[in-house]
Design a protein around this motif. Structure first.
Motif, PDB file in Angstrom:
ATOM      1  N   LEU A   1      11.623 100.859 170.327  1.00  0.00           N
ATOM      2  CA  LEU A   1      10.642 101.134 169.274  1.00  0.00           C
ATOM      3  C   LEU A   1      10.919 100.254 168.063  1.00  0.00           C
ATOM      4  CD1 LEU A   1      10.736 105.026 169.574  1.00  0.00           C
ATOM      5  CD2 LEU A   1       9.252 103.391 170.773  1.00  0.00           C
ATOM      6  N   ARG A   2       9.898 100.051 167.267  1.00  0.00           N
ATOM      7  CA  ARG A   2      10.059  99.201 166.088  1.00  0.00           C
ATOM      8  C   ARG A   2      10.980  99.839 165.057  1.00  0.00           C
ATOM      9  NH1 ARG A   2       7.152  94.740 166.385  1.00  0.00           N
ATOM     10  NH2 ARG A   2       5.138  94.844 167.439  1.00  0.00           N
ATOM     11  N   THR A   3      10.877 101.158 164.919  1.00  0.00           N
ATOM     12  CA  THR A   3      11.710 101.856 163.926  1.00  0.00           C
ATOM     13  C   THR A   3      12.270 103.116 164.553  1.00  0.00           C
ATOM     14  OG1 THR A   3       9.721 102.981 163.191  1.00  0.00           O
ATOM     15  CG2 THR A   3      10.447 101.099 161.865  1.00  0.00           C
TER      16      THR A   3
ATOM     17  N   GLU B  14       0.943 104.687 171.881  1.00  0.00           N
ATOM     18  CA  GLU B  14       0.030 104.227 170.837  1.00  0.00           C
ATOM     19  C   GLU B  14      -0.794 105.397 170.320  1.00  0.00           C
ATOM     20  OE1 GLU B  14      -2.178 100.713 171.993  1.00  0.00           O
ATOM     21  OE2 GLU B  14      -3.481 101.007 170.252  1.00  0.00           O
TER      22      GLU B  14
ATOM     23  N   GLY C 112       0.944 107.331 167.872  1.00  0.00           N
ATOM     24  CA  GLY C 112       1.227 106.621 166.633  1.00  0.00           C
ATOM     25  C   GLY C 112       2.616 106.021 166.555  1.00  0.00           C
TER      26      GLY C 112
ATOM     27  N   ALA D  49       5.051 102.780 167.188  1.00  0.00           N
ATOM     28  CA  ALA D  49       4.968 101.330 167.383  1.00  0.00           C
ATOM     29  C   ALA D  49       6.067 100.860 168.340  1.00  0.00           C
ATOM     30  CB  ALA D  49       5.105 100.607 166.045  1.00  0.00           C
ATOM     31  N   VAL D  50       5.656 100.111 169.351  1.00  0.00           N
ATOM     32  CA  VAL D  50       6.584  99.672 170.397  1.00  0.00           C
ATOM     33  C   VAL D  50       6.962  98.208 170.205  1.00  0.00           C
ATOM     34  CG1 VAL D  50       6.785  99.229 172.878  1.00  0.00           C
ATOM     35  CG2 VAL D  50       5.735 101.364 172.050  1.00  0.00           C
ATOM     36  N   ALA D  51       8.258  97.886 170.327  1.00  0.00           N
ATOM     37  CA  ALA D  51       8.718  96.505 170.186  1.00  0.00           C
ATOM     38  C   ALA D  51       8.845  95.818 171.536  1.00  0.00           C
ATOM     39  CB  ALA D  51      10.067  96.458 169.468  1.00  0.00           C
TER      40      ALA D  51
END
Ligand SMILES: Nc1ncnc2c1ncn2[C@@H]1O[C@H](COP(=O)(O)OP(=O)(O)OP(=O)(O)O)[C@@H](O)[C@H]1O
Ligand SMILES: [Mg+2]
Lengths: 335, 258
Positions: free
Chosen positions: A242-244, A293, A296, A298-300
């Motif tokens: 994940l992004r975060t 998605e 909500g 965000a996937v890296a």
């Protein structure tokens, strides 16, 4: 179980070995190796691999337990075992001030070889391990890779029936490692040698071993062929970075969303990494991405992979191989 | 038996090759006996006037002692070689071949003996050049060297055993520092027994170094006391055999600790 069982090339029963200061190196280790096999002992630093090899090659004496190698009991008939085996130690063992050829010659003498037979055998090994040019130089001047190859040659001079290789590729560059792998495969294939090798490279165990034992803290955690061991973990591993990192509410939402995707099982979240299992990893990826998605998140990056020995290790030892083996680079490398 | 002989032969040849590659040690370790012989010998030249030395040349008196003491000092470092063999992995490799354990130890003994002989000959030649006399001639000198070798085997084997058990250079250095001077001064190397304090005279009789000195000094004299030479020589031989056997036994302890 303590009777001499000669149907195995190597059979160890309940080996226990403690070192001073209460270090339990082996804690009831049992393994059997069929003749002609390449058998891998896989485990992190300090697992007891070298200790096991030392006992099986008659160098060390166990506190308890028995082992039969090449048909002979290591405690009762150590000389018979020694005659039948070759051993390549984890650390270098050649005489650094002697030449490669002299090292090989003395080794042959100690097995009662001599004359032209020995000379021919030495030439053959020098050729085979690409040491012809360096043969008459002192071993001290050899590169790490050359030393490693000489070590293996030393273990083979007398054509043993069982060869022990303690971390044969540690400290080798990728090219030299690949060459060593080919060599080992060939030895087992063409010459019918039984090979017991230790390694802490999962890839190496996977590639070379016909069967392997995963050991940790002096005990066998699992044995089987690499395929069998991986097969026990059904399905593929899917990892989603994940992004975060997520707060608690978002984490629950992400997990629930992913778990709801058809074909996905065993969802786990570790920091910013979601892991799951799926019968067909690639097939669930689009659904998983859509679900996240929708939630909500965000996937890296996403990876789907066949289970690895690392996964097997995680399952049996309860921790990741890389974590158990954190000092892999510093220990046992070229010095 | 013949396998033991061939094993010993190959292992010894190897050790000698290693030794010959670094002759500098042999030379460095000769500095000490030369100092004893020439500086000490000159400094105390007049002590023979005290009487009881059986000679009026102090140099003559100390030559056998210096040879024997050098053998002791040289062989006490044998364990360093064993230590090196354990740390560079060669010993472990040999131990998983069928080579006899006794052959490994014999090789160390022979290597040390060759060193002892070479050094002893050099010391004798230097002493001779400086004017020392050897009343019983070559046979006496040969006996002196033999006794020096025996003493060397005792302490060389001890050092080998220690090297294998402790596996630390510092331990060998410590033990050697602790032993060398007391063994030397609690003996008749530099002083006749009659001139020693009583307790020293008593203790010195149990000192293997002293056995070697007494026996070789007698062997070198114009009228050797063969009873003395043989008894002290016999004790040294017995102790040497015992120490070699013990050093071979340490392989068992090694097998537990490795
Ligand atoms: N000679 C020894 N004396 C004391 N402890 C020892 C000795 N040899 C090994 N150990 C200890 O026994 C345990 C097992 O060591 P071993 O060398 O068998 O592990 P290993 O699996 O070969 O590890 P590596 O991958 O680092 O080679 C370790 O905790 C180690 O510190
Ligand atoms: Mg190891």
């Amino acid at each position: 179980m303590t009777t001499t069982d000669t149907s195995y090339a190597v059979a160890a029963y309940d080996l226990v070995k403690t070192y001073p200061k209460n270090v339990t190196a082996l804690d009831g280790l049992s393994v059997t190796v069929d003749a002609g096999q390449i058998f891998g002992l896989l485990g992190p630093n300090g697992a007891g691999k070298t200790t096991a090899v030392k006992i099986l090659t008659t160098l060390a004496r166990p506190d308890s337990g028995t082992a039969v190698v090449a048909g002979h009991d290591v405690a009762r008939h150590p000389r018979r075992v020694r005659t039948a085996i070759g051993a390549v130690a984890q650390r270098s063992s050649a005489d650094p001030v002697a030449t490669g050829r002299d090292n090989l010659a003395l080794q042959g003498r100690l097995y009662g070889m001599g004359g032209t037979a020995l000379r021919r055998r030495i030439d053959e090994l020098l050729e085979r391990f690409a040491l012809v040019d360096a043969a008459d130089r002192r071993v001290r001047t050899y590169s790490g890779g050359m030393q490693r190859r000489l070590e293996v040659a030393l273990g083979l001079v007398h054509r043993p029936a069982v060869l022990f290789l303690d971390e044969p590729t540690t400290g080798l560059d990728p090219e030299a490692r690949a060459a060593m792998w080919d060599e080992i495969t060939q030895l087992a294939g063409d010459e019918g040698l039984t090979i017991v090798l230790t390694t802490h490279y999962l890839e190496e165990a996977d590639r070379l071993a016909d069967r392997l034992a995963i050991i940790d803290a002096g005990r066998v955690m699992a044995t089987g062929t690499p395929a069998e061991l991986k097969g026990e973990l059904y399905g593929d591993a899917v990892h989603i970075d994940l992004r975060t990192a997520l707060d608690e509410a978002a984490a629950t939402a992400a997990r629930t969303a992913l778990a709801a995707v058809p074909g996905v099982r065993e969802v786990a979240l570790d920091g910013s990494r979601l892991s799951a299992r799926a019968d067909d990893g690639a097939a669930v990826v689009p659904g998983a991405l859509a679900a996240l998605e929708g939630a909500g998140v965000a996937v890296a990056a996403v990876t789907a992979a066949r289970p690895s020995l690392d996964d097997v290790y995680l399952r049996y030892a309860g921790r990741r191989f890389a974590d158990a083996d954190a000092d892999l680079v510093t220990a046992g490398g070229e010095s | 038996m013949s396998a033991l002989l061939t094993d010993t032969w190959w292992m010894t040849a190897r050790r000698l090759k290693i030794g010959m590659a670094q002759p500098v040690f042999l030379v460095i370790s000769l500095i000490q006996p030369v100092i004893w012989l020439f500086l000490f010998g000159n400094l105390f030249e007049r002590v023979v006037d005290l009487g009881g030395f059986g000679t009026d040349s102090y140099l003559d008196y100390i030559v056998p002692g210096v040879v024997v003491m050098n053998a002791l000092a040289w062989n006490m470092w044998a364990g360093m070689g064993t230590l090196e063999e354990t740390s560079q992995g060669t010993l472990n490799r040999f131990l998983v071949t069928p080579v006899r354990r006794s052959a490994i130890m014999n090789a160390n003994v022979f290597e040390q003996a060759v060193g002892t002989i070479v050094q002893s000959v050099v010391i004798v030649l230097l002493a001779w050049w400086a004017g020392a006399t050897f009343d019983s001639g070559l046979p006496g000198v040969a006996l002196l060297i033999l006794l020096a070798v025996l003493l060397g085997v005792i302490f060389g084997s001890m050092s080998n055993a220690i090297g294998m058990l402790v596996r630390q250079r510092e331990s060998i250095i410590g033990i050697n520092t602790l032993l060398l001077l007391p063994l030397t001064f609690l003996s008749t190397v530099f002083m006749v027994r009659d001139l020693m304090p009583d307790w020293m005279a008593t203790v010195s009789r149990f000192n293997p170094l002293d056995w070697a000195v007494v026996a070789s000094r007698s062997a070198l004299s114009a009228t050797p006391d063969w009873g003395l030479v043989l008894s002290r020589g016999g004790w040294l031989l017995a102790l040497a055999v015992l120490m070699v056997a013990l050093s071979i036994r340490t392989f068992r302890s090694y097998q537990k600790a490795v």
